[in-house]
Design a protein around this motif. Structure first.
Motif, PDB file in Angstrom:
ATOM      1  N   LYS A  70      82.873 -26.055 -50.989  1.00  0.00           N
ATOM      2  CA  LYS A  70      82.964 -24.721 -51.586  1.00  0.00           C
ATOM      3  C   LYS A  70      84.143 -23.938 -51.011  1.00  0.00           C
ATOM      4  N   ARG A  71      84.460 -24.152 -49.752  1.00  0.00           N
ATOM      5  CA  ARG A  71      85.561 -23.421 -49.130  1.00  0.00           C
ATOM      6  C   ARG A  71      86.907 -24.078 -49.403  1.00  0.00           C
ATOM      7  N   VAL A  72      86.915 -25.403 -49.506  1.00  0.00           N
ATOM      8  CA  VAL A  72      88.156 -26.145 -49.740  1.00  0.00           C
ATOM      9  C   VAL A  72      87.909 -27.076 -50.923  1.00  0.00           C
ATOM     10  N   PRO A  73      88.142 -26.616 -52.150  1.00  0.00           N
ATOM     11  CA  PRO A  73      87.779 -27.411 -53.332  1.00  0.00           C
ATOM     12  C   PRO A  73      88.585 -28.691 -53.508  1.00  0.00           C
ATOM     13  N   ASP A  74      89.834 -28.717 -53.064  1.00  0.00           N
ATOM     14  CA  ASP A  74      90.674 -29.892 -53.276  1.00  0.00           C
ATOM     15  C   ASP A  74      90.233 -31.039 -52.374  1.00  0.00           C
ATOM     16  N   ALA A  75      89.777 -32.127 -52.970  1.00  0.00           N
ATOM     17  CA  ALA A  75      89.198 -33.232 -52.190  1.00  0.00           C
ATOM     18  C   ALA A  75      90.223 -33.894 -51.284  1.00  0.00           C
ATOM     19  N   TRP A  76      91.440 -34.097 -51.777  1.00  0.00           N
ATOM     20  CA  TRP A  76      92.471 -34.743 -50.953  1.00  0.00           C
ATOM     21  C   TRP A  76      92.794 -33.907 -49.728  1.00  0.00           C
ATOM     22  N   PHE A  77      92.993 -32.607 -49.927  1.00  0.00           N
ATOM     23  CA  PHE A  77      93.316 -31.736 -48.802  1.00  0.00           C
ATOM     24  C   PHE A  77      92.131 -31.621 -47.851  1.00  0.00           C
ATOM     25  N   ARG A  78      90.925 -31.567 -48.403  1.00  0.00           N
ATOM     26  CA  ARG A  78      89.719 -31.434 -47.580  1.00  0.00           C
ATOM     27  C   ARG A  78      89.578 -32.626 -46.629  1.00  0.00           C
ATOM     28  N   GLU A  79      89.782 -33.834 -47.134  1.00  0.00           N
ATOM     29  CA  GLU A  79      89.663 -35.024 -46.280  1.00  0.00           C
ATOM     30  C   GLU A  79      90.804 -35.086 -45.259  1.00  0.00           C
ATOM     31  N   ARG A  80      91.989 -34.673 -45.666  1.00  0.00           N
ATOM     32  CA  ARG A  80      93.118 -34.619 -44.720  1.00  0.00           C
ATOM     33  C   ARG A  80      92.819 -33.620 -43.606  1.00  0.00           C
ATOM     34  N   LEU A  81      92.294 -32.469 -43.962  1.00  0.00           N
ATOM     35  CA  LEU A  81      91.953 -31.441 -42.985  1.00  0.00           C
ATOM     36  C   LEU A  81      90.889 -31.933 -42.012  1.00  0.00           C
ATOM     37  N   LEU A  82      89.814 -32.513 -42.530  1.00  0.00           N
ATOM     38  CA  LEU A  82      88.733 -32.978 -41.671  1.00  0.00           C
ATOM     39  C   LEU A  82      89.189 -34.110 -40.752  1.00  0.00           C
ATOM     40  N   THR A  83      90.011 -34.997 -41.258  1.00  0.00           N
ATOM     41  CA  THR A  83      90.539 -36.081 -40.424  1.00  0.00           C
ATOM     42  C   THR A  83      91.373 -35.511 -39.285  1.00  0.00           C
ATOM     43  N   ALA A  84      92.203 -34.528 -39.585  1.00  0.00           N
ATOM     44  CA  ALA A  84      93.035 -33.916 -38.554  1.00  0.00           C
ATOM     45  C   ALA A  84      92.183 -33.158 -37.533  1.00  0.00           C
ATOM     46  N   ILE A  85      91.152 -32.452 -37.997  1.00  0.00           N
ATOM     47  CA  ILE A  85      90.259 -31.748 -37.073  1.00  0.00           C
ATOM     48  C   ILE A  85      89.594 -32.738 -36.121  1.00  0.00           C
ATOM     49  N   HIS A  86      89.077 -33.821 -36.677  1.00  0.00           N
ATOM     50  CA  HIS A  86      88.397 -34.790 -35.823  1.00  0.00           C
ATOM     51  C   HIS A  86      89.354 -35.407 -34.815  1.00  0.00           C
ATOM     52  N   TYR A  87      90.552 -35.754 -35.266  1.00  0.00           N
ATOM     53  CA  TYR A  87      91.524 -36.389 -34.373  1.00  0.00           C
ATOM     54  C   TYR A  87      91.971 -35.437 -33.263  1.00  0.00           C
ATOM     55  N   GLU A  88      92.372 -34.225 -33.636  1.00  0.00           N
ATOM     56  CA  GLU A  88      92.901 -33.294 -32.637  1.00  0.00           C
ATOM     57  C   GLU A  88      91.813 -32.851 -31.661  1.00  0.00           C
ATOM     58  N   ALA A  89      90.598 -32.631 -32.152  1.00  0.00           N
ATOM     59  CA  ALA A  89      89.501 -32.262 -31.253  1.00  0.00           C
ATOM     60  C   ALA A  89      89.196 -33.386 -30.276  1.00  0.00           C
ATOM     61  N   THR A  90      89.073 -34.595 -30.788  1.00  0.00           N
ATOM     62  CA  THR A  90      88.750 -35.742 -29.936  1.00  0.00           C
ATOM     63  C   THR A  90      89.854 -35.991 -28.922  1.00  0.00           C
ATOM     64  N   ARG A  91      91.096 -35.877 -29.354  1.00  0.00           N
ATOM     65  CA  ARG A  91      92.232 -36.094 -28.460  1.00  0.00           C
ATOM     66  C   ARG A  91      92.237 -35.093 -27.304  1.00  0.00           C
ATOM     67  N   ALA A  92      91.757 -33.877 -27.580  1.00  0.00           N
ATOM     68  CA  ALA A  92      91.703 -32.844 -26.551  1.00  0.00           C
ATOM     69  C   ALA A  92      90.403 -32.869 -25.758  1.00  0.00           C
ATOM     70  N   GLY A  93      89.514 -33.823 -26.055  1.00  0.00           N
ATOM     71  CA  GLY A  93      88.242 -33.897 -25.353  1.00  0.00           C
ATOM     72  C   GLY A  93      87.265 -32.822 -25.783  1.00  0.00           C
ATOM     73  N   LEU A  94      87.367 -32.388 -27.043  1.00  0.00           N
ATOM     74  CA  LEU A  94      86.478 -31.360 -27.585  1.00  0.00           C
ATOM     75  C   LEU A  94      85.534 -31.966 -28.622  1.00  0.00           C
ATOM     76  N   ASP A  95      84.405 -31.332 -28.827  1.00  0.00           N
ATOM     77  CA  ASP A  95      83.469 -31.729 -29.875  1.00  0.00           C
ATOM     78  C   ASP A  95      84.037 -31.284 -31.224  1.00  0.00           C
ATOM     79  N   PRO A  96      84.294 -32.200 -32.153  1.00  0.00           N
ATOM     80  CA  PRO A  96      84.804 -31.784 -33.467  1.00  0.00           C
ATOM     81  C   PRO A  96      83.909 -30.769 -34.166  1.00  0.00           C
ATOM     82  N   GLN A  97      82.589 -30.831 -33.912  1.00  0.00           N
ATOM     83  CA  GLN A  97      81.689 -29.877 -34.551  1.00  0.00           C
ATOM     84  C   GLN A  97      81.945 -28.468 -34.004  1.00  0.00           C
ATOM     85  N   LEU A  98      82.290 -28.374 -32.726  1.00  0.00           N
ATOM     86  CA  LEU A  98      82.646 -27.084 -32.135  1.00  0.00           C
ATOM     87  C   LEU A  98      83.911 -26.534 -32.778  1.00  0.00           C
ATOM     88  N   VAL A  99      84.903 -27.386 -32.960  1.00  0.00           N
ATOM     89  CA  VAL A  99      86.162 -26.937 -33.567  1.00  0.00           C
ATOM     90  C   VAL A  99      85.926 -26.493 -35.007  1.00  0.00           C
TER      91      VAL A  99
END
Length: 208
Positions: A70-99
């Motif tokens: 609902k917040r990010v309707p474009d499926a391609w951008f949404r998956e790109r965004l979530l992949t980047a969130i998971h990668y950057e959070a994990t790389r920094a030792g953070l919980d992706p759910q927190l980010v």
């Protein structure tokens, strides 16, 4: 007012605002800390999901994508965004759910959000960080760059606070010692982004 209702009201106020952040404090960094943070934000690796089991990664991505639709309707951008969130959070030792919870509060997942004092992008990073740990060429409206800065900064505050998440979130928002912002982020994480693997993937993990 019951605690749950109060939290809902606070979340509603936060999401109605242009952007929540902007009070991050510029501070002197030691040479070692500045160098380590600079190396972190200069990373050029392409984002990817970081899961031991690829099936778990795909299950996470599918579920988070459904929640974010609902917040990010474009499926391609949404998956790109979530992949980047998971990668950057994990790389920094953070919980992706927190980010995810932090972005939920900070910008409402608006890539070009700007706070009244100039904090920018998804994680509402203040421009002075470009001078402190980056370069003027870094674009804080770029999805990956913004996430990399935001996760690096939150990791820095967690290190300063010796793992105290409540205080680290206060530093991130520039409201150290005040409960409202940490409670908003943690509340958003728990209400919207908490996740556990499906039972069949949990059994597969235990069987290994």
């Amino acid at each position: 007012m019951p605690r749950r209702a109060l939290l809902a009201a606070c979340l509603a106020v936060a999401f109605a605002a242009p952007a929540w952040a902007g009070a991050q404090r510029e501070e002197a960094l030691s040479a070692n800390v500045a160098s380590a943070m600079s190396r972190s934000v200069s990373d050029v690796n392409a984002p990817r999901l970081v899961f031991d089991d690829a099936r778990e990664g795909q299950a996470w991505l599918a579920e988070m994508s459904r929640r974010l639709e609902k917040r990010v309707p474009d499926a391609w951008f949404r998956e790109r965004l979530l992949t980047a969130i998971h990668y950057e959070a994990t790389r920094a030792g953070l919980d992706p759910q927190l980010v995810l919870g932090l972005i939920h509060v900070e910008s409402g997942f608006r890539k070009y959000a700007i706070s009244p004092v100039g904090a920018r992008g998804l994680m509402q990073v203040m421009p002075f960080w470009l001078r402190a740990i980056g370069t003027p060429q870094h674009n804080l409206f770029d999805l990956t760059t913004n996430l990399r800065y935001g996760c690096t900064i939150l990791r820095h505050y967690l290190d300063i606070e010796k793992g105290n998440l409540f205080r680290a979130l206060g530093r991130y928002n520039g409201s150290l010692g005040q409960a409202q912002y940490p409670n908003l982020v943690l509340g958003a994480m728990r209400a919207h982004w908490q996740w556990t693997p499906p039972p069949h993937l949990q059994r597969a993990t235990l069987a290994r």
